[in-house]
Design a protein around this motif. Structure first.
Motif, PDB file in Angstrom:
ATOM      1  N   SER A  90       0.828  -1.211   0.000  1.00 43.16           N
ATOM      2  CA  SER A  90       0.000   0.000   0.000  1.00 43.16           C
ATOM      3  C   SER A  90       0.861   1.259   0.000  1.00 43.16           C
ATOM      4  CB  SER A  90      -0.926   0.012   1.214  1.00 43.16           C
ATOM      5  OG  SER A  90      -1.897  -0.999   1.117  1.00 43.16           O
ATOM      6  N   TYR A  91       1.921   1.258   0.825  1.00 42.83           N
ATOM      7  CA  TYR A  91       2.825   2.403   0.840  1.00 42.83           C
ATOM      8  C   TYR A  91       3.462   2.610  -0.538  1.00 42.83           C
ATOM      9  CZ  TYR A  91       2.638   2.619   5.970  1.00 42.83           C
ATOM     10  OH  TYR A  91       2.233   2.753   7.275  1.00 42.83           O
ATOM     11  N   LEU A  92       3.856   1.511  -1.169  1.00 45.50           N
ATOM     12  CA  LEU A  92       4.467   1.613  -2.495  1.00 45.50           C
ATOM     13  C   LEU A  92       3.455   2.116  -3.520  1.00 45.50           C
ATOM     14  CD1 LEU A  92       6.685  -1.610  -2.593  1.00 45.50           C
ATOM     15  CD2 LEU A  92       7.481   0.755  -2.617  1.00 45.50           C
ATOM     16  N   HIS A  93       2.230   1.568  -3.471  1.00 44.59           N
ATOM     17  CA  HIS A  93       1.188   2.016  -4.395  1.00 44.59           C
ATOM     18  C   HIS A  93       0.936   3.512  -4.241  1.00 44.59           C
ATOM     19  CE1 HIS A  93      -0.191  -1.495  -6.533  1.00 44.59           C
ATOM     20  NE2 HIS A  93      -0.284  -2.208  -5.427  1.00 44.59           N
ATOM     21  N   ASN A  94       0.857   3.976  -3.000  1.00 46.22           N
ATOM     22  CA  ASN A  94       0.635   5.396  -2.757  1.00 46.22           C
ATOM     23  C   ASN A  94       1.774   6.233  -3.342  1.00 46.22           C
ATOM     24  OD1 ASN A  94      -1.703   4.762  -1.409  1.00 46.22           O
ATOM     25  ND2 ASN A  94      -0.853   5.079   0.632  1.00 46.22           N
ATOM     26  N   SER A  95       3.010   5.737  -3.199  1.00 49.63           N
ATOM     27  CA  SER A  95       4.168   6.440  -3.750  1.00 49.63           C
ATOM     28  C   SER A  95       4.119   6.460  -5.274  1.00 49.63           C
ATOM     29  CB  SER A  95       5.469   5.774  -3.278  1.00 49.63           C
ATOM     30  OG  SER A  95       5.607   5.879  -1.883  1.00 49.63           O
ATOM     31  N   PHE A  96       3.682   5.346  -5.870  1.00 50.15           N
ATOM     32  CA  PHE A  96       3.556   5.302  -7.331  1.00 50.15           C
ATOM     33  C   PHE A  96       2.596   6.391  -7.805  1.00 50.15           C
ATOM     34  CE2 PHE A  96       4.393   0.405  -7.514  1.00 50.15           C
ATOM     35  CZ  PHE A  96       5.702   0.630  -7.099  1.00 50.15           C
ATOM     36  N   ILE A  97       1.475   6.528  -7.089  1.00 49.36           N
ATOM     37  CA  ILE A  97       0.477   7.538  -7.445  1.00 49.36           C
ATOM     38  C   ILE A  97       1.094   8.932  -7.382  1.00 49.36           C
ATOM     39  CG2 ILE A  97      -1.663   8.658  -6.712  1.00 49.36           C
ATOM     40  CD1 ILE A  97      -2.565   5.928  -5.642  1.00 49.36           C
ATOM     41  N   LYS A  98       1.756   9.218  -6.289  1.00 54.02           N
ATOM     42  CA  LYS A  98       2.295  10.552  -6.070  1.00 54.02           C
ATOM     43  C   LYS A  98       3.428  10.891  -7.036  1.00 54.02           C
ATOM     44  CE  LYS A  98       0.925  10.283  -1.249  1.00 54.02           C
ATOM     45  NZ  LYS A  98       1.335  10.185   0.161  1.00 54.02           N
ATOM     46  N   GLY A 156       3.598   9.437 -10.114  1.00 59.36           N
ATOM     47  CA  GLY A 156       3.102   9.285 -11.470  1.00 59.36           C
ATOM     48  C   GLY A 156       3.786   8.179 -12.250  1.00 59.36           C
ATOM     49  N   VAL A 157       4.106   7.056 -11.557  1.00 61.08           N
ATOM     50  CA  VAL A 157       4.785   5.930 -12.205  1.00 61.08           C
ATOM     51  C   VAL A 157       4.003   4.649 -11.951  1.00 61.08           C
ATOM     52  CG1 VAL A 157       7.055   7.021 -11.973  1.00 61.08           C
ATOM     53  CG2 VAL A 157       6.233   5.491 -10.173  1.00 61.08           C
ATOM     54  N   LYS A 158       4.463   3.569 -12.581  1.00 58.88           N
ATOM     55  CA  LYS A 158       3.738   2.306 -12.485  1.00 58.88           C
ATOM     56  C   LYS A 158       4.504   1.212 -11.733  1.00 58.88           C
ATOM     57  CE  LYS A 158       1.420   2.941 -16.959  1.00 58.88           C
ATOM     58  NZ  LYS A 158       1.201   2.350 -18.304  1.00 58.88           N
ATOM     59  N   ASP A 159       5.805   1.406 -11.510  1.00 60.18           N
ATOM     60  CA  ASP A 159       6.581   0.327 -10.904  1.00 60.18           C
ATOM     61  C   ASP A 159       7.660   0.870  -9.975  1.00 60.18           C
ATOM     62  OD1 ASP A 159       9.001   0.927 -12.512  1.00 60.18           O
ATOM     63  OD2 ASP A 159       7.785   0.193 -14.179  1.00 60.18           O
ATOM     64  N   ARG A 160       8.277  -0.041  -9.251  1.00 56.17           N
ATOM     65  CA  ARG A 160       9.262   0.297  -8.234  1.00 56.17           C
ATOM     66  C   ARG A 160      10.496   0.992  -8.809  1.00 56.17           C
ATOM     67  NH1 ARG A 160      11.004  -3.569  -3.444  1.00 56.17           N
ATOM     68  NH2 ARG A 160       8.862  -4.162  -3.814  1.00 56.17           N
ATOM     69  N   LEU A 161      11.023   0.464  -9.894  1.00 57.27           N
ATOM     70  CA  LEU A 161      12.244   1.013 -10.480  1.00 57.27           C
ATOM     71  C   LEU A 161      12.050   2.472 -10.875  1.00 57.27           C
ATOM     72  CD1 LEU A 161      15.114   0.727 -11.564  1.00 57.27           C
ATOM     73  CD2 LEU A 161      14.163  -0.216 -13.675  1.00 57.27           C
ATOM     74  N   ASN A 162      10.954   2.749 -11.585  1.00 53.64           N
ATOM     75  CA  ASN A 162      10.706   4.122 -12.014  1.00 53.64           C
ATOM     76  C   ASN A 162      10.348   5.029 -10.839  1.00 53.64           C
ATOM     77  OD1 ASN A 162      11.134   4.145 -14.896  1.00 53.64           O
ATOM     78  ND2 ASN A 162       9.364   2.780 -15.061  1.00 53.64           N
ATOM     79  N   ALA A 163       9.737   4.457  -9.808  1.00 50.87           N
ATOM     80  CA  ALA A 163       9.429   5.244  -8.613  1.00 50.87           C
ATOM     81  C   ALA A 163      10.709   5.757  -7.966  1.00 50.87           C
ATOM     82  CB  ALA A 163       8.631   4.402  -7.620  1.00 50.87           C
ATOM     83  N   ILE A 164      11.699   4.887  -7.850  1.00 49.42           N
ATOM     84  CA  ILE A 164      12.955   5.277  -7.214  1.00 49.42           C
ATOM     85  C   ILE A 164      13.715   6.268  -8.093  1.00 49.42           C
ATOM     86  CG2 ILE A 164      15.189   4.406  -6.413  1.00 49.42           C
ATOM     87  CD1 ILE A 164      13.622   1.827  -5.618  1.00 49.42           C
ATOM     88  N   ARG A 165      13.714   6.036  -9.399  1.00 51.52           N
ATOM     89  CA  ARG A 165      14.359   6.980 -10.317  1.00 51.52           C
ATOM     90  C   ARG A 165      13.727   8.365 -10.207  1.00 51.52           C
ATOM     91  NH1 ARG A 165      14.577   3.113 -15.709  1.00 51.52           N
ATOM     92  NH2 ARG A 165      16.535   2.029 -15.220  1.00 51.52           N
ATOM     93  N   GLU A 166      12.379   8.400 -10.186  1.00 51.98           N
ATOM     94  CA  GLU A 166      11.674   9.681 -10.111  1.00 51.98           C
ATOM     95  C   GLU A 166      11.898  10.342  -8.758  1.00 51.98           C
ATOM     96  OE1 GLU A 166       9.107  12.700 -11.722  1.00 51.98           O
ATOM     97  OE2 GLU A 166      10.458  11.161 -12.510  1.00 51.98           O
ATOM     98  N   ALA A 167      11.921   9.542  -7.678  1.00 47.12           N
ATOM     99  CA  ALA A 167      12.165  10.093  -6.342  1.00 47.12           C
ATOM    100  C   ALA A 167      13.551  10.719  -6.257  1.00 47.12           C
ATOM    101  CB  ALA A 167      12.004   8.997  -5.290  1.00 47.12           C
ATOM    102  N   ILE A 168      14.529  10.099  -6.897  1.00 46.05           N
ATOM    103  CA  ILE A 168      15.882  10.657  -6.928  1.00 46.05           C
ATOM    104  C   ILE A 168      15.891  11.946  -7.748  1.00 46.05           C
ATOM    105  CG2 ILE A 168      18.231  10.292  -7.809  1.00 46.05           C
ATOM    106  CD1 ILE A 168      17.898   7.331  -7.053  1.00 46.05           C
ATOM    107  N   ARG A 169      15.210  11.924  -8.890  1.00 43.52           N
ATOM    108  CA  ARG A 169      15.174  13.113  -9.760  1.00 43.52           C
ATOM    109  C   ARG A 169      14.558  14.309  -9.033  1.00 43.52           C
ATOM    110  NH1 ARG A 169      12.074  16.058 -13.082  1.00 43.52           N
ATOM    111  NH2 ARG A 169      10.159  14.945 -12.532  1.00 43.52           N
ATOM    112  N   LEU A 170      13.529  14.042  -8.198  1.00 40.71           N
ATOM    113  CA  LEU A 170      12.835  15.116  -7.489  1.00 40.71           C
ATOM    114  C   LEU A 170      13.520  15.498  -6.180  1.00 40.71           C
ATOM    115  CD1 LEU A 170       9.161  13.898  -8.013  1.00 40.71           C
ATOM    116  CD2 LEU A 170      10.297  15.794  -9.184  1.00 40.71           C
TER     117      LEU A 170
END
Length: 262
Positions: free
Chosen positions: A193-201, A203-217
């Protein structure tokens, strides 16, 4: 431990009594009031002053989003959990902008209903935002609608809880969901659920892109991809206790970072 007091405002009898039963069976939550209309719900909340209000958006007398706004104006400390089958983008945005803290969709698979509903209520009690994974696509599409995206929605999507950031960091360090659950002393469902919420925030669909986007931001740093190495190894050692020899365990603890874990 003081029980968590909850008022349920739901016009459907089955949903109202079903929700009360699910919450009461936890042993931690006490349903102190039931209402089937908005007017009755507001009066019950004024009398009981609960910790949490669970409310359906589609009430017969007053729009649920207006009820949320009225409750929040009068009782700022009360947390609101929306429990509804209405998952339209406009309804979600209206509920959130009027003060809803968590959004639970009743259209879940039968085996997931209780677990997700309790997660939503507990997240609200712990001052966290929780959005049902079944409506991920709606919010992601909303985020990607560029100029038409609602400001309140964007504010929500950028509002990470400490636990969501912790899960992202542990995932960046290479941990699997079960390992993260062990370290944080929560269920794997909660981690998802925490991961899903992070994906929403993000704007990504998976873990790898979530971490990449979190680093970018700037939410995570490149260092986060390795800082959890020692925790990961400690968890792996604990899970494999009595399965490996002392020599093998020591060897495992000395291994370097292995990169992404799917």
């Amino acid at each position: 431990m003081k029980p968590i007091n909850v008022v349920i405002i739901e016009n459907e009898n089955i949903s109202r009594f079903g929700a009360a039963t699910i919450l009461s069976e936890t042993g931690k939550i006490q349903v102190c009031g039931l209402a089937k209309t908005g007017k009755e719900g507001i009066e019950t909340v004024d009398q009981q002053k609960p910790d949490i209000v669970v409310i359906n958006i589609d009430l017969p007398d007053i729009n649920g989003t207006d009820v949320i706004s009225l409750i929040k104006c009068k009782h700022t400390s009360i947390k609101i959990v929306v429990m509804t089958a209405n998952s339209s983008r406009d309804t979600i945005n209206a509920a959130i902008s009027n003060g809803a803290d968590c959004y639970y969709c009743k259209n879940n698979a039968r085996e997931e209903v209780g677990e997700r509903f309790i997660e939503a209520v507990m997240a609200a009690y712990n001052n966290e935002s929780w959005i049902d994974p079944t409506i991920n696509r709606i919010l992601i599409d909303n985020l990607r609608s560029n100029d038409t995206a609602d400001k309140n929605s964007l504010d929500l999507l950028s509002d990470f809880s400490n636990k969501e950031i912790t899960v992202l960091k542990l995932a960046a360090g290479g941990m699997k969901n079960n390992e993260i659950a062990n370290v944080m002393y929560v269920s794997e469902g909660t981690v998802r659920s925490y991961l899903h919420n992070s994906f929403i925030k993000l704007g990504v669909k998976d873990r790898l892109n979530a971490i990449r986007e979190a680093i970018r931001l700037g939410i995570l740093s490149f260092a986060d991809m390795k800082i959890e190495e020692e925790v990961t190894q400690a968890t792996q050692t604990r899970v494999k206790t009595n399965q490996n020899s002392q020599k093998d365990t020591a060897k495992t603890s000395n291994k370097g970072y292995k990169g992404w874990v799917a």
